[in-house]
Design a protein around this motif. Structure first.
Motif, PDB file in Angstrom:
ATOM      1  N   ASP A 133       0.852  -1.187   0.000  1.00 35.99           N
ATOM      2  CA  ASP A 133       0.000   0.000   0.000  1.00 35.99           C
ATOM      3  C   ASP A 133       0.887   1.236   0.000  1.00 35.99           C
ATOM      4  N   ALA A 134       0.386   2.303  -0.614  1.00 38.69           N
ATOM      5  CA  ALA A 134       1.155   3.542  -0.698  1.00 38.69           C
ATOM      6  C   ALA A 134       0.227   4.740  -0.658  1.00 38.69           C
ATOM      7  N   MET A 135       0.658   5.762   0.054  1.00 38.72           N
ATOM      8  CA  MET A 135      -0.033   7.045   0.061  1.00 38.72           C
ATOM      9  C   MET A 135       0.524   7.912  -1.071  1.00 38.72           C
ATOM     10  N   CYS A 136      -0.176   8.975  -1.376  1.00 39.18           N
ATOM     11  CA  CYS A 136       0.352   9.904  -2.374  1.00 39.18           C
ATOM     12  C   CYS A 136       1.323  10.868  -1.692  1.00 39.18           C
ATOM     13  N   TRP A 137       2.026  11.620  -2.483  1.00 36.39           N
ATOM     14  CA  TRP A 137       3.092  12.496  -1.991  1.00 36.39           C
ATOM     15  C   TRP A 137       2.606  13.570  -1.027  1.00 36.39           C
ATOM     16  N   LEU A 138       1.327  13.907  -1.055  1.00 41.14           N
ATOM     17  CA  LEU A 138       0.808  14.929  -0.142  1.00 41.14           C
ATOM     18  C   LEU A 138       0.948  14.534   1.326  1.00 41.14           C
ATOM     19  N   ALA A 139       1.038  13.236   1.595  1.00 36.78           N
ATOM     20  CA  ALA A 139       1.097  12.772   2.988  1.00 36.78           C
ATOM     21  C   ALA A 139       2.476  12.961   3.613  1.00 36.78           C
ATOM     22  N   ILE A 140       3.510  13.118   2.809  1.00 32.19           N
ATOM     23  CA  ILE A 140       4.876  13.176   3.333  1.00 32.19           C
ATOM     24  C   ILE A 140       5.010  14.288   4.379  1.00 32.19           C
ATOM     25  N   GLY A 141       5.523  13.910   5.554  1.00 34.97           N
ATOM     26  CA  GLY A 141       5.746  14.884   6.614  1.00 34.97           C
ATOM     27  C   GLY A 141       4.497  15.324   7.348  1.00 34.97           C
ATOM     28  N   ARG A 142       3.366  14.678   7.079  1.00 32.44           N
ATOM     29  CA  ARG A 142       2.102  15.129   7.665  1.00 32.44           C
ATOM     30  C   ARG A 142       1.462  14.091   8.595  1.00 32.44           C
ATOM     31  N   ALA A 143       2.250  13.235   9.192  1.00 32.83           N
ATOM     32  CA  ALA A 143       1.688  12.229  10.091  1.00 32.83           C
ATOM     33  C   ALA A 143       0.991  12.874  11.286  1.00 32.83           C
ATOM     34  N   ALA A 144       1.425  14.068  11.681  1.00 35.90           N
ATOM     35  CA  ALA A 144       0.802  14.751  12.818  1.00 35.90           C
ATOM     36  C   ALA A 144      -0.648  15.110  12.541  1.00 35.90           C
ATOM     37  N   GLN A 145      -1.041  15.100  11.264  1.00 43.22           N
ATOM     38  CA  GLN A 145      -2.430  15.411  10.907  1.00 43.22           C
ATOM     39  C   GLN A 145      -3.291  14.156  10.792  1.00 43.22           C
ATOM     40  N   HIS A 146      -2.665  12.991  10.968  1.00 41.70           N
ATOM     41  CA  HIS A 146      -3.401  11.736  10.869  1.00 41.70           C
ATOM     42  C   HIS A 146      -3.955  11.381  12.246  1.00 41.70           C
TER      43      HIS A 146
ATOM     44  N   SER B  56      -4.868   8.763  13.858  1.00 46.34           N
ATOM     45  CA  SER B  56      -4.349   7.614  14.596  1.00 46.34           C
ATOM     46  C   SER B  56      -2.827   7.609  14.680  1.00 46.34           C
ATOM     47  N   VAL B  57      -2.163   7.955  13.592  1.00 43.34           N
ATOM     48  CA  VAL B  57      -0.699   7.849  13.544  1.00 43.34           C
ATOM     49  C   VAL B  57      -0.015   8.925  14.379  1.00 43.34           C
ATOM     50  N   ARG B  58      -0.627  10.096  14.518  1.00 46.32           N
ATOM     51  CA  ARG B  58       0.042  11.187  15.215  1.00 46.32           C
ATOM     52  C   ARG B  58       0.417  10.844  16.649  1.00 46.32           C
ATOM     53  N   ALA B  59      -0.336   9.961  17.282  1.00 46.58           N
ATOM     54  CA  ALA B  59      -0.044   9.593  18.674  1.00 46.58           C
ATOM     55  C   ALA B  59       1.144   8.641  18.791  1.00 46.58           C
ATOM     56  N   THR B  60       1.601   8.083  17.668  1.00 45.56           N
ATOM     57  CA  THR B  60       2.673   7.088  17.710  1.00 45.56           C
ATOM     58  C   THR B  60       4.066   7.687  17.592  1.00 45.56           C
ATOM     59  N   GLY B  61       4.154   8.915  17.108  1.00 49.49           N
ATOM     60  CA  GLY B  61       5.459   9.525  16.881  1.00 49.49           C
ATOM     61  C   GLY B  61       6.088   9.140  15.565  1.00 49.49           C
ATOM     62  N   ALA B  62       5.410   8.323  14.762  1.00 47.83           N
ATOM     63  CA  ALA B  62       5.931   7.932  13.451  1.00 47.83           C
ATOM     64  C   ALA B  62       5.705   9.065  12.450  1.00 47.83           C
ATOM     65  N   GLU B  63       6.439   8.995  11.342  1.00 49.52           N
ATOM     66  CA  GLU B  63       6.294  10.012  10.302  1.00 49.52           C
ATOM     67  C   GLU B  63       6.221   9.374   8.925  1.00 49.52           C
ATOM     68  N   PHE B  64       5.405   9.955   8.047  1.00 52.49           N
ATOM     69  CA  PHE B  64       5.320   9.499   6.665  1.00 52.49           C
ATOM     70  C   PHE B  64       6.497  10.091   5.881  1.00 52.49           C
ATOM     71  N   ARG B  65       7.325   9.226   5.320  1.00 60.36           N
ATOM     72  CA  ARG B  65       8.544   9.681   4.642  1.00 60.36           C
ATOM     73  C   ARG B  65       8.523   9.441   3.140  1.00 60.36           C
ATOM     74  N   TRP B  66       7.683   8.521   2.723  1.00 60.66           N
ATOM     75  CA  TRP B  66       7.593   8.251   1.280  1.00 60.66           C
ATOM     76  C   TRP B  66       6.144   8.280   0.839  1.00 60.66           C
ATOM     77  N   GLY B  67       5.911   8.950  -0.281  1.00 59.65           N
ATOM     78  CA  GLY B  67       4.598   8.960  -0.906  1.00 59.65           C
ATOM     79  C   GLY B  67       4.790   8.984  -2.409  1.00 59.65           C
ATOM     80  N   LEU B  68       3.884   8.348  -3.105  1.00 63.68           N
ATOM     81  CA  LEU B  68       4.011   8.194  -4.551  1.00 63.68           C
ATOM     82  C   LEU B  68       3.717   9.517  -5.262  1.00 63.68           C
ATOM     83  N   ARG B  69       4.597   9.894  -6.183  1.00 66.31           N
ATOM     84  CA  ARG B  69       4.390  11.109  -6.976  1.00 66.31           C
ATOM     85  C   ARG B  69       3.917  10.794  -8.389  1.00 66.31           C
ATOM     86  N   ARG B  70       4.449   9.727  -8.953  1.00 65.77           N
ATOM     87  CA  ARG B  70       4.063   9.313 -10.299  1.00 65.77           C
ATOM     88  C   ARG B  70       3.941   7.790 -10.313  1.00 65.77           C
TER      89      ARG B  70
END
Length: 268
Positions: free
Chosen positions: A183-196, A198-212
């Protein structure tokens, strides 16, 4: 211990009642969640995440089942398995399933989910390591039997170069007919885990998202994109209405499950 593994577990434990049309009927999730003393109380407010996890679970399951129909007794590997239990759905009496994750996850897993079949094993895995293929004991030569690999809720937390390296290894090493689903998110998610929610409480971060879409096959000439499944479509009228517009504007789905296969030149 990866902090995000509880999210998928809680969604499978509680999501069937919320979205009965997507019920996965996980026989283990609720009991495992109770054993780790996590009631998943934060998740019911995050309906989109629960919907997405149930839908992607169903997609990974169906892709693996389709592969096993074509390759009876085939090998399936869940890379970054967390506390999921796909063998309950994929055990056809012949299939072999390897659950692979970091050593600390496997240690917890052994306490919570006993292995009940010699065709179901666990292996330590670091997917960012150059030798991850060897860690899994996968075919050494391309003329070996095809394998089905999948990784769920993992790649978005890796660096882009790590994802490309993993795809390149699959392209180079996998026997023809092998499948890699993820599974893959689009590039807009990169660096925005704090806006998710469920994920924001874990301290994890989205580092890769598909651009093309082309990024998925550029790592190796043997890679072919077989299918794209938009995970959130059908959740509600807004998602259904705006999905085509989002795809047109962004170039890729907001969130999807992709299946790649390794093909030899003669098969293309």
């Amino acid at each position: 211990m990866p902090s995000t593994l509880r999210i998928s577990l809680a969604a499978r434990a509680s999501g069937d009642a919320m979205f009965p049309q997507l019920a996965v009927r996980d026989a283990y999730a609720a009991a495992v969640l109770e054993q780790i003393r996590d009631d998943g109380h934060a998740l019911p407010e995050d309906r989109a995440t629960i919907y997405g996890i149930l839908n992607r679970t169903r997609r990974f399951r169906s892709l693996a089942q389709e592969f096993l129909k074509q390759h009876p007794g085939g090998r399936v590997v869940n890379m970054g398995c967390g506390l999921s239990h796909y063998f309950q759905w994929l055990d056809d009496g012949k299939s072999r399933l390897t659950d692979a994750d970091l050593p600390e996850v496997l240690e917890l897993r052994r306490e919570l989910i006993p292995e009940t079949s010699p065709r179901h094993d666990a292996r330590a895995l670091d997917l960012t390591s150059p030798d991850w293929w060897e860690q899994l004991g996968l075919p050494r030569k391309r003329n070996g039997p095809p394998v089905f690999l999948f990784t769920e809720g993992v790649l978005m937390y890796l660096e882009p170069q790590q994802v490309q390296a993993m795809l390149a290894t699959f392209g180079e090493r996998a026997p023809a007919g092998s499948v890699l689903a993820f599974d893959a998110m689009c590039w807009l998610a990169i660096g925005r885990a704090a806006q998710h929610p469920s994920v924001r409480a874990t301290g994890a971060e989205f580092r890769w998202g598909l651009r093309r879409i082309a990024e998925l096959t550029q790592a190796h000439p043997r890679l072919r994109l077989d299918s794209t499944y938009r995970v959130l479509e059908g959740m509600g009228p807004l998602y259904t209405l705006f999905a085509p517009l989002v795809l047109m504007l962004l170039g890729v789905p907001l969130y999807a499950v992709y299946a790649l296969s390794a093909v030899d030149q003669a098969d293309t």
